[in-house]
Design a protein around this motif. Structure first.
Motif, short mmCIF file in Angstrom:
data_model
loop_
_atom_site.label_atom_id
_atom_site.label_comp_id
_atom_site.label_asym_id
_atom_site.label_seq_id
_atom_site.Cartn_x
_atom_site.Cartn_y
_atom_site.Cartn_z
N ARG A 278 0.83 -1.19 0.00
CA ARG A 278 0.00 0.00 0.00
C ARG A 278 0.88 1.25 0.00
NH1 ARG A 278 -5.38 -1.06 1.56
NH2 ARG A 278 -5.84 -3.21 0.95
N ARG A 279 0.32 2.30 -0.53
CA ARG A 279 1.04 3.58 -0.56
C ARG A 279 1.01 4.23 0.82
NH1 ARG A 279 -1.14 7.49 -3.26
NH2 ARG A 279 -3.24 6.62 -3.13
N THR A 280 2.08 4.94 1.13
CA THR A 280 2.16 5.67 2.39
C THR A 280 2.34 7.17 2.16
OG1 THR A 280 4.57 5.51 2.61
CG2 THR A 280 3.25 3.67 3.45
N THR A 281 2.76 7.57 0.97
CA THR A 281 3.12 8.96 0.70
C THR A 281 2.02 9.74 0.01
OG1 THR A 281 4.29 8.06 -1.24
CG2 THR A 281 5.60 8.66 0.67
N GLY A 282 0.83 9.17 -0.14
CA GLY A 282 -0.27 9.90 -0.73
C GLY A 282 0.03 10.34 -2.15
N ALA A 283 -0.47 11.52 -2.51
CA ALA A 283 -0.27 12.05 -3.85
C ALA A 283 0.63 13.28 -3.84
CB ALA A 283 -1.61 12.40 -4.49
N ALA A 284 1.45 13.40 -2.79
CA ALA A 284 2.35 14.56 -2.70
C ALA A 284 3.36 14.53 -3.83
CB ALA A 284 3.06 14.56 -1.36
N PRO A 285 3.43 15.57 -4.68
CA PRO A 285 4.38 15.57 -5.79
C PRO A 285 5.82 15.69 -5.31
CG PRO A 285 2.79 17.40 -5.98
CD PRO A 285 2.60 16.76 -4.64
N SER A 286 6.72 15.06 -6.03
CA SER A 286 8.14 15.09 -5.65
C SER A 286 9.06 15.48 -6.80
CB SER A 286 8.56 13.73 -5.11
OG SER A 286 8.37 12.71 -6.08
N TRP A 287 8.52 15.58 -8.02
CA TRP A 287 9.34 15.94 -9.20
C TRP A 287 8.54 16.84 -10.11
CZ3 TRP A 287 8.71 15.62 -14.42
CH2 TRP A 287 9.86 15.83 -15.21
N PRO A 288 9.16 17.82 -10.77
CA PRO A 288 10.54 18.28 -10.55
C PRO A 288 10.63 19.15 -9.31
CG PRO A 288 9.48 19.65 -12.20
CD PRO A 288 8.48 18.58 -11.84
N ASN A 289 11.83 19.35 -8.83
CA ASN A 289 12.05 20.18 -7.65
C ASN A 289 12.35 21.60 -8.11
OD1 ASN A 289 12.68 21.26 -5.17
ND2 ASN A 289 14.74 20.39 -5.12
N ALA A 290 11.29 22.40 -8.25
CA ALA A 290 11.46 23.78 -8.68
C ALA A 290 11.42 24.69 -7.46
CB ALA A 290 10.36 24.17 -9.67
N PHE A 291 12.48 25.44 -7.26
CA PHE A 291 12.58 26.41 -6.17
C PHE A 291 12.54 25.76 -4.79
CE2 PHE A 291 9.81 28.17 -9.59
CZ PHE A 291 10.79 28.94 -10.22
N GLY A 292 12.74 24.44 -4.73
CA GLY A 292 12.75 23.75 -3.46
C GLY A 292 11.39 23.43 -2.89
N TRP A 293 10.30 23.77 -3.64
CA TRP A 293 8.96 23.50 -3.08
C TRP A 293 7.93 23.13 -4.14
CZ3 TRP A 293 5.05 26.59 -4.96
CH2 TRP A 293 5.44 27.77 -5.57
N LEU A 294 8.13 23.52 -5.39
CA LEU A 294 7.11 23.31 -6.42
C LEU A 294 7.41 22.04 -7.21
CD1 LEU A 294 4.65 24.28 -7.99
CD2 LEU A 294 6.19 25.64 -9.44
N SER A 295 6.49 21.09 -7.20
CA SER A 295 6.62 19.85 -7.96
C SER A 295 5.26 19.50 -8.56
CB SER A 295 7.11 18.70 -7.07
OG SER A 295 8.36 19.02 -6.47
N VAL A 296 5.27 18.57 -9.52
CA VAL A 296 4.05 18.22 -10.24
C VAL A 296 3.72 16.74 -10.12
CG1 VAL A 296 2.86 18.23 -12.47
CG2 VAL A 296 4.41 20.11 -11.86
N LEU A 297 4.73 15.86 -10.30
CA LEU A 297 4.47 14.42 -10.35
C LEU A 297 4.93 13.72 -9.07
CD1 LEU A 297 5.53 13.49 -14.01
CD2 LEU A 297 3.28 14.15 -13.14
N PRO A 298 4.09 12.91 -8.46
CA PRO A 298 4.51 12.08 -7.31
C PRO A 298 5.17 10.80 -7.79
CG PRO A 298 2.13 11.93 -7.61
CD PRO A 298 2.64 12.85 -8.67
N LEU A 299 6.47 10.86 -8.05
CA LEU A 299 7.22 9.72 -8.59
C LEU A 299 7.93 8.91 -7.51
CD1 LEU A 299 8.94 11.32 -11.74
CD2 LEU A 299 6.77 10.08 -11.63
N ASP A 300 8.16 9.50 -6.35
CA ASP A 300 8.94 8.86 -5.30
C ASP A 300 7.99 8.28 -4.25
OD1 ASP A 300 11.96 9.91 -5.81
OD2 ASP A 300 10.48 11.42 -6.38
N SER A 313 3.47 11.63 6.78
CA SER A 313 4.38 11.63 5.63
C SER A 313 4.58 13.06 5.18
CB SER A 313 3.81 10.77 4.49
OG SER A 313 2.60 11.34 4.00
N ARG A 314 5.76 13.32 4.65
CA ARG A 314 6.10 14.69 4.25
C ARG A 314 7.25 14.66 3.27
NH1 ARG A 314 10.81 15.85 7.07
NH2 ARG A 314 11.18 14.51 8.90
N THR A 315 7.51 15.79 2.65
CA THR A 315 8.70 15.94 1.83
C THR A 315 9.86 16.37 2.73
OG1 THR A 315 8.09 18.22 1.31
CG2 THR A 315 7.44 16.51 -0.27
#
Length: 334
Positions: A278-300, A313-315
């Protein structure tokens, strides 16, 4: 923006917002469509639909913005039931068509009952590992960390840092000059260490180990499959996930599969293993890392067997990579 005062402007905004809303609604529908396509019968079509399904956050944000513009351009509020349906489709495509996540758990009272798990794609081009070593040597560092795009230079930086070396005495490392080197760093003893070399040109390195934690053997698997550049790579990624899930099912007990899996919660691949992982990280995006906070795709992802519960769970901190690290705190169900 009353239409009687600025009719041309309102018509211009309305026409383009309507098209954007329709396109985002169609894009959001790619998630459920990818689930109903025949398995492995139309691989190219499956691959194309899945590529569209990954971008649900973008469809949601742009679709909602388009609907807001439509409402503003029509102050009478006569947007129509169709536009409300589009908003529902955007939300439904983004959040309803996801594999199951682990249940939430209460914070345990006893010491040592929480396991913090981290995952970080370091980026092959990274040469400054100062942010990484500072994070791993800090009191907030996870108990076990899975690293992807792990190079000899990264290995040297971690080995040469006394704080990191002291915090993570147990390691399974496979550095590589390609983007597919892996490492597992653990505060707890590791056994049954395995480094599985790629079996073909579409396969990638895998690491396996058993971690002694809280009186139990936790099965670990580190994975970083190829991006889905074509249907064959997408199928190879899905096979690797299924194989690791089947191994966990046969072994029984608590298990974790962690890494940059080059897939999102809306793709077929994570649905294929949800009976075991099961997933634990939800749908929090992790890529790309723009400006240290803006991402679009939850790949990790941190995928865990059904015996776990999620505390939070958090980034993680910005490590200078094109990915943002993920950190999850878990406990075993009482």
């Amino acid at each position: 923006m009353p239409r009687q005062r600025f009719p041309r402007t309102a018509n211009f905004i309305t026409a383009r917002a309507r098209w954007l809303a329709w396109l985002c609604a169609l894009g959001s529908l790619s998630a459920p469509v990818s689930r109903v396509l025949p398995v492995d019968q139309v691989p190219t079509l499956q691959w194309l639909v899945e590529l569209a399904a990954h971008w649900q956050w973008l469809y949601l944000l742009v679709g909602v913005l388009a609907l807001v513009l439509l409402v503003l351009a029509r102050p009478s509020g006569r947007v129509g039931h169709g536009w409300l349906a589009l908003a529902v489709l955007a939300l439904g495509g983004s959040f309803l068509w996801q594999p199951a996540t682990l249940p939430r758990g209460a914070e345990p009272s006893g010491p040592g009952a929480v396991l913090a798990v981290g995952s970080a794609n370091l980026n092959l081009a990274t040469t400054d590992f100062g942010p990484l070593t500072a994070w791993l040597a800090s009191p907030d560092a996870p108990d076990v960390v899975f690293l992807q795009e792990f190079t000899a230079l990264a290995q040297q930086a971690l080995t040469g840092h006394p704080g990191v070396a002291a915090r993570y005495p147990h390691r399974l490392e496979a550095p590589d000059p390609s983007p597919f080197g892996l490492a597992v760093l653990s505060r707890h003893p590791l056994s049954d260490l395995q480094t599985l070399q790629p079996q073909d040109l579409r396969d990638t390195l895998r690491l396996r180990a058993a971690m002694a934690w809280n009186g139990k053997a936790v099965q670990l698997s580190a994975l970083h499959p190829m991006p889905p550049l074509d249907a064959g790579f997408a199928q190879a990624r899905d096979r690797a996930l299924v194989q690791e899930a089947e191994r966990f099912a046969q072994a029984g007990g608590p298990a974790l599969l962690v890494g940059d899996l080059n897939t999102t919660p809306w793709a077929r691949s994570l649905f294929a293993v949800e009976a075991t992982l099961r997933r634990t990280t939800g749908a929090a995006p992790s890529w790309p890392n723009a400006f240290g906070w803006l991402s679009v795709l939850p790949l990790d992802h941190v995928l865990a067997s059904n015996g776990w519960q999620v505390l939070d769970s958090r980034t993680g901190p910005d490590l200078g990579s094109d990915h943002r690290p993920m950190v999850v705190r878990l406990r075993l169900a009482p």
